[in-house]
Design an enzyme around this catalytic site. Structure first.
Site, PDB file in Angstrom:
ATOM      1  CE1 TYR A   1      -3.621   2.631   1.020  1.00  0.00           C
ATOM      2  CE2 TYR A   1      -1.912   3.427   2.493  1.00  0.00           C
ATOM      3  CZ  TYR A   1      -3.119   3.609   1.855  1.00  0.00           C
ATOM      4  OH  TYR A   1      -3.829   4.770   2.044  1.00  0.00           O
ATOM      5  CG  HIS A   2       2.620   4.609  -2.925  1.00  0.00           C
ATOM      6  ND1 HIS A   2       3.146   5.637  -2.167  1.00  0.00           N
ATOM      7  CD2 HIS A   2       3.418   4.512  -4.028  1.00  0.00           C
ATOM      8  CE1 HIS A   2       4.199   6.135  -2.786  1.00  0.00           C
ATOM      9  NE2 HIS A   2       4.392   5.475  -3.920  1.00  0.00           N
ATOM     10  N   GLY A   3       1.840   4.915   0.799  1.00  0.00           N
ATOM     11  CA  GLY A   3       1.563   6.086   1.616  1.00  0.00           C
ATOM     12  C   GLY A   3       1.845   7.355   0.834  1.00  0.00           C
TER      13      GLY A   3
END
Length: 330
Positions: A129-131
């Site tokens: 998951y990309h912050g």
């Protein structure tokens, strides 16, 4: 004029300097009672300082990137003669930067990495998951190199390759812009490869609800199928509390969709607790389709989010977790 100059030397030392500077500034600008304006300016600075800080702090990541670039240039200059005789010229440089980034993660975020036993000995595609920034992925890569002596390549958006000075950093770490053939080739050579299917869109426009934004992207799944490797889901707890975006402003989303550049402002840089969790690998199955594998991967990543992240995310809670012990079932 003489009386004004005398005020610069009269009275207690701290007051004489303040009086002198105020007088000189008033004479230079021609503004009467300038001390009232200065008092108001100081008050505004005091009120707006917290707001300024939360927008300035994310810049520390940029400073760290360019510090890394500078160190790589120094490393390259000192080791030019060894290049022809080394099978991995950048090995020492990557170890040096891993130490730098791991130290930053430990000090600023109390960074922890869990579940490394789920990473296979051979190749694998790590899907995360990309912050708002990729800092957590960099911390993961640094810790993996230090503890397991394993390198992990990464796929980055095209705009990253246009950033000034970044070429040496990307080359040293084998960062690629994502052609399917290049990714498959790296995996077939036995490497680990990390990719965030949500990319910049997920980074800028997801929020404290940790919504996965992949759209119709399934190319990563086809890469895993073609390379015949497992997919390993990865999630970092509190990653959106460290740095947040103003992606909720609709005009910024519209502008991004037109120009495809990350022009959404960031704020934060808070020293929240970060823990990266590696989920169980999804094994390669010859008969599975890219659509089915994408759905499986998304479900596995969503399960990691639900298990390890309190939703909605809360900055204060994430800060307090720096002083709490991790539960055993994590």
């Amino acid at each position: 004029m003489i009386g004004g100059n005398e005020s610069c030397t009269a009275g207690p030392m701290p007051m004489s300097y303040l009086t002198c500077l105020t007088y000189i500034l008033g004479e230079w600008t021609g503004v009467e009672h300038i001390e009232d304006y200065l008092s108001y300016a100081v008050y505004l600075l005091w009120v707006l300082l917290p707001l300024a800080v939360v927008f300035v702090l994310p810049g520390s990541i940029i400073i760290l990137f360019y510090t890394s670039i500078l160190l790589l240039h120094i490393y390259k200059r000192k080791n030019e003669l060894k290049e022809a005789y080394s099978h991995d010229f950048w090995a020492g440089g990557k170890q040096m930067l891993a130490t730098l980034w791991d130290g930053h993660g430990r000090i600023w975020h109390g960074y922890e990495l869990h579940g490394t036993e789920n990473i296979p000995e051979g190749p694998g595609l790590i899907v995360f998951y990309h912050g708002a920034t990729p800092a957590d992925c960099i911390y993961f890569m640094a810790r993996l190199l230090i503890e397991k002596k394993r390198s992990c390549y990464a796929v980055a958006d095209h705009f990253v390759f246009r950033l000034p000075g970044f070429k040496i950093l990307l080359d040293a770490h084998g960062v690629m812009h994502g052609p399917k053939e290049e990714c498959v080739s790296a995996l077939k050579k036995g490497s680990l490869l990390a990719i965030a299917p949500g990319g910049v869109r997920e980074a800028l426009f997801s929020d404290e609800m940790y919504t996965i934004i992949w759209g119709n992207r399934k190319g990563f799944a086809q890469v895993a199928i073609d390379a015949k490797v497992p997919i390993i889901p990865m999630f970092t707890q509190n990653v959106r509390e460290g740095v947040r975006t103003l992606g909720g402003i609709k005009i910024l989303r519209t502008l991004y969709e037109r120009i495809r550049l990350p022009i959404v402002p960031l704020y934060g840089g808070f020293p929240v607790k970060l823990r990266t969790f590696i989920g169980e690998p999804i094994p390669y199955e010859p008969n599975v389709t890219a659509e089915e594998l994408t759905a499986k991967t998304k479900a596995a990543l969503q399960a990691l989010i639900e298990k390890h992240q309190k939703i909605p995310g809360n900055i204060f809670r994430a800060l307090m977790e720096r002083f709490q012990r991790q539960k055993k079932d994590d």
